[in-house]
Design a protein around this motif. Structure first.
Motif, PDB file in Angstrom:
ATOM      1  N   TYR A 156       0.838  -1.191   0.000  1.00 21.81           N
ATOM      2  CA  TYR A 156       0.000   0.000   0.000  1.00 21.81           C
ATOM      3  C   TYR A 156       0.877   1.246   0.000  1.00 21.81           C
ATOM      4  O   TYR A 156       1.989   1.239   0.516  1.00 21.81           O
ATOM      5  CB  TYR A 156      -0.907   0.033   1.247  1.00 21.81           C
ATOM      6  CG  TYR A 156      -2.079  -0.913   1.175  1.00 21.81           C
ATOM      7  CD1 TYR A 156      -1.904  -2.277   1.374  1.00 21.81           C
ATOM      8  CD2 TYR A 156      -3.359  -0.442   0.895  1.00 21.81           C
ATOM      9  CE1 TYR A 156      -2.976  -3.146   1.294  1.00 21.81           C
ATOM     10  CE2 TYR A 156      -4.442  -1.313   0.815  1.00 21.81           C
ATOM     11  CZ  TYR A 156      -4.233  -2.653   1.018  1.00 21.81           C
ATOM     12  OH  TYR A 156      -5.297  -3.508   0.940  1.00 21.81           O
TER      13      TYR A 156
ATOM     14  N   GLN B  80       0.641   5.405   1.013  1.00 20.66           N
ATOM     15  CA  GLN B  80      -0.149   6.428   1.685  1.00 20.66           C
ATOM     16  C   GLN B  80       0.491   7.792   1.471  1.00 20.66           C
ATOM     17  O   GLN B  80       1.619   8.036   1.923  1.00 20.66           O
ATOM     18  CB  GLN B  80      -0.272   6.143   3.184  1.00 20.66           C
ATOM     19  CG  GLN B  80      -1.185   7.140   3.910  1.00 20.66           C
ATOM     20  CD  GLN B  80      -1.382   6.770   5.367  1.00 20.66           C
ATOM     21  OE1 GLN B  80      -0.554   6.115   5.983  1.00 20.66           O
ATOM     22  NE2 GLN B  80      -2.499   7.208   5.947  1.00 20.66           N
TER      23      GLN B  80
ATOM     24  N   GLY C 196      -2.154  13.100   4.173  1.00 21.57           N
ATOM     25  CA  GLY C 196      -3.558  13.491   4.281  1.00 21.57           C
ATOM     26  C   GLY C 196      -4.545  12.514   3.683  1.00 21.57           C
ATOM     27  O   GLY C 196      -5.756  12.782   3.652  1.00 21.57           O
ATOM     28  N   LYS C 197      -4.058  11.384   3.209  1.00 23.42           N
ATOM     29  CA  LYS C 197      -4.938  10.387   2.592  1.00 23.42           C
ATOM     30  C   LYS C 197      -4.825   9.061   3.339  1.00 23.42           C
ATOM     31  O   LYS C 197      -3.889   8.832   4.097  1.00 23.42           O
ATOM     32  CB  LYS C 197      -4.544  10.179   1.125  1.00 23.42           C
ATOM     33  CG  LYS C 197      -4.566  11.431   0.276  1.00 23.42           C
ATOM     34  CD  LYS C 197      -5.960  11.800  -0.101  1.00 23.42           C
ATOM     35  CE  LYS C 197      -6.027  13.058  -0.939  1.00 23.42           C
ATOM     36  NZ  LYS C 197      -5.420  12.871  -2.268  1.00 23.42           N
ATOM     37  N   GLY C 198      -5.785   8.166   3.075  1.00 23.16           N
ATOM     38  CA  GLY C 198      -5.659   6.817   3.608  1.00 23.16           C
ATOM     39  C   GLY C 198      -4.772   5.983   2.687  1.00 23.16           C
ATOM     40  O   GLY C 198      -4.501   6.369   1.553  1.00 23.16           O
ATOM     41  N   PRO C 199      -4.299   4.833   3.164  1.00 21.84           N
ATOM     42  CA  PRO C 199      -3.496   3.951   2.309  1.00 21.84           C
ATOM     43  C   PRO C 199      -4.291   3.477   1.094  1.00 21.84           C
ATOM     44  O   PRO C 199      -5.507   3.286   1.179  1.00 21.84           O
ATOM     45  CB  PRO C 199      -3.164   2.775   3.239  1.00 21.84           C
ATOM     46  CG  PRO C 199      -3.316   3.311   4.623  1.00 21.84           C
ATOM     47  CD  PRO C 199      -4.430   4.317   4.530  1.00 21.84           C
TER      48      PRO C 199
ATOM     49  N   GLN D 155      -4.073   0.525  -2.137  1.00 20.26           N
ATOM     50  CA  GLN D 155      -3.350  -0.664  -2.570  1.00 20.26           C
ATOM     51  C   GLN D 155      -2.621  -0.427  -3.886  1.00 20.26           C
ATOM     52  O   GLN D 155      -3.151   0.186  -4.824  1.00 20.26           O
ATOM     53  CB  GLN D 155      -4.309  -1.847  -2.737  1.00 20.26           C
ATOM     54  CG  GLN D 155      -3.573  -3.165  -2.936  1.00 20.26           C
ATOM     55  CD  GLN D 155      -4.436  -4.224  -3.597  1.00 20.26           C
ATOM     56  OE1 GLN D 155      -4.889  -4.052  -4.722  1.00 20.26           O
ATOM     57  NE2 GLN D 155      -4.654  -5.316  -2.909  1.00 20.26           N
TER      58      GLN D 155
ATOM     59  N   PHE E  57       3.646   0.716   2.715  1.00 24.55           N
ATOM     60  CA  PHE E  57       3.426  -0.334   3.703  1.00 24.55           C
ATOM     61  C   PHE E  57       3.291  -1.684   3.023  1.00 24.55           C
ATOM     62  O   PHE E  57       2.683  -1.786   1.953  1.00 24.55           O
ATOM     63  CB  PHE E  57       2.110  -0.103   4.454  1.00 24.55           C
ATOM     64  CG  PHE E  57       2.048   1.130   5.295  1.00 24.55           C
ATOM     65  CD1 PHE E  57       1.497   2.302   4.793  1.00 24.55           C
ATOM     66  CD2 PHE E  57       2.515   1.119   6.597  1.00 24.55           C
ATOM     67  CE1 PHE E  57       1.414   3.449   5.578  1.00 24.55           C
ATOM     68  CE2 PHE E  57       2.443   2.255   7.391  1.00 24.55           C
ATOM     69  CZ  PHE E  57       1.892   3.420   6.875  1.00 24.55           C
TER      70      PHE E  57
ATOM     71  N   LEU F 265      -8.731   5.542  10.920  1.00 27.97           N
ATOM     72  CA  LEU F 265      -9.025   5.165   9.543  1.00 27.97           C
ATOM     73  C   LEU F 265     -10.088   4.086   9.510  1.00 27.97           C
ATOM     74  O   LEU F 265     -10.025   3.101  10.251  1.00 27.97           O
ATOM     75  CB  LEU F 265      -7.767   4.640   8.858  1.00 27.97           C
ATOM     76  CG  LEU F 265      -6.670   5.669   8.565  1.00 27.97           C
ATOM     77  CD1 LEU F 265      -5.341   4.983   8.314  1.00 27.97           C
ATOM     78  CD2 LEU F 265      -7.046   6.543   7.380  1.00 27.97           C
TER      79      LEU F 265
ATOM     80  N   GLU G 243      -8.738  -6.683  -1.860  1.00 28.46           N
ATOM     81  CA  GLU G 243      -8.196  -5.351  -1.635  1.00 28.46           C
ATOM     82  C   GLU G 243      -9.008  -4.632  -0.573  1.00 28.46           C
ATOM     83  O   GLU G 243     -10.237  -4.713  -0.540  1.00 28.46           O
ATOM     84  CB  GLU G 243      -8.230  -4.549  -2.928  1.00 28.46           C
ATOM     85  CG  GLU G 243      -7.679  -3.132  -2.802  1.00 28.46           C
ATOM     86  CD  GLU G 243      -7.700  -2.378  -4.116  1.00 28.46           C
ATOM     87  OE1 GLU G 243      -8.045  -2.991  -5.150  1.00 28.46           O
ATOM     88  OE2 GLU G 243      -7.372  -1.181  -4.106  1.00 28.46           O
TER      89      GLU G 243
ATOM     90  N   PHE H  71      -9.468   2.244   1.889  1.00 26.28           N
ATOM     91  CA  PHE H  71      -9.446   3.109   3.061  1.00 26.28           C
ATOM     92  C   PHE H  71     -10.109   4.453   2.801  1.00 26.28           C
ATOM     93  O   PHE H  71     -10.048   4.988   1.692  1.00 26.28           O
ATOM     94  CB  PHE H  71      -8.001   3.382   3.492  1.00 26.28           C
ATOM     95  CG  PHE H  71      -7.354   2.246   4.224  1.00 26.28           C
ATOM     96  CD1 PHE H  71      -6.797   1.190   3.535  1.00 26.28           C
ATOM     97  CD2 PHE H  71      -7.296   2.247   5.607  1.00 26.28           C
ATOM     98  CE1 PHE H  71      -6.196   0.134   4.209  1.00 26.28           C
ATOM     99  CE2 PHE H  71      -6.704   1.208   6.301  1.00 26.28           C
ATOM    100  CZ  PHE H  71      -6.153   0.151   5.593  1.00 26.28           C
ATOM    101  N   GLY H  72     -10.696   5.001   3.861  1.00 28.60           N
ATOM    102  CA  GLY H  72     -11.136   6.383   3.829  1.00 28.60           C
ATOM    103  C   GLY H  72      -9.954   7.305   4.077  1.00 28.60           C
ATOM    104  O   GLY H  72      -8.831   6.846   4.291  1.00 28.60           O
TER     105      GLY H  72
END
Lengths: 111, 114
Positions: free
Chosen positions: A35, A37, A40-43, A45, A88, B91, B102, B105-106
């Motif tokens: 992943y 990241q 300011g964002k989520g991870p 894939q 990650f 999260l 998969e 994520f937010g």
């Protein structure tokens, strides 16, 4: 390299260089997911590599998996400044889809 | 095409307050996860739902953290009472479920407890 439960690593390179990030995991997994990241964002894939696969490619990305040594790597060729992010690896210890994340590698690509 | 939506994006709470974080998973997803992210501990799983049933309620977080999923399209994470050490990014993530899927994520909720 990053481990399942160990320290955050940091790499700083120049745009255009290639980079390889490593991940070692301690328990059985059916899959390793990588992943990315951004701030300011989520991870999100990048690549999923299954235990019966040795290598997976996606554009400039290449992931490898060695189940005998319980390690995986993610390589990026021709890095761009926009590749700057935390990367990650994640494993699925229970084969249920519940992921355990490594501590991550902070990659900074300088323009 | 909506991904995982989390609200609010930022929350500031005083020590001892109760806060509720909200999450809407991707439509059609069966699994929902709550993670906490800090620089020291990284990504830690707080709770995990499958088809609205609580599958895992992360041990160390049980006493003040409660996640609920009243319907398939909405989940909440309540922290009561908050402590300064709860300051982190929370999260929410969802997936179709099962191995080799998969996880989406937010953007997370950044909580600061003062």
């Amino acid at each position: 390299s990053q481990w399942g439960e160990e320290n955050l690593q940091a790499l700083s390179i120049q745009e255009g260089e290639d980079v390889t990030m490593n991940c070692s995991y301690k328990t059985y997994t059916t899959v390793v997911q990588w992943y990315r990241q951004k701030s300011g964002k989520g991870p999100a894939q990048l690549i999923l590599i299954r235990s019966n696969e040795r290598e997976k490619r996606s554009g400039r990305l290449r992931a490898t998996l060695d189940t005998s040594s319980q390690s995986s790597s993610l390589s990026i060729t021709g890095t761009l400044a926009t590749d700057t992010a935390v990367y990650f690896c994640a494993t699925d210890r229970t084969n249920t889809g519940k992921l355990t994340f490594g501590d991550g590698t902070v990659l900074t690509v300088k323009p | 095409d909506a991904g995982v939506t989390q609200t609010p994006r930022h929350e500031v709470a005083e020590k001892g307050q109760t806060i509720i974080l909200k999450c809407e998973p991707v439509s059609g997803h069966n699994d929902l996860f709550w993670y906490r992210q800090t620089k020291i501990q990284g990504l830690e799983l707080l709770s995990y739902f499958r088809s609205k049933s609580l599958m895992e309620d992360g041990g160390a977080f049980k006493d003040r953290f409660k996640a609920e999923m009243l319907n398939s399209s909405f989940s909440t994470l309540k922290i009561q009472p908050t402590e300064p050490k709860d300051s982190a990014v929370y999260l929410c993530a969802s997936s179709l479920g099962g191995a080799n899927t998969e996880v989406f994520f937010g953007k997370g909720t950044r909580l600061t407890v003062v």
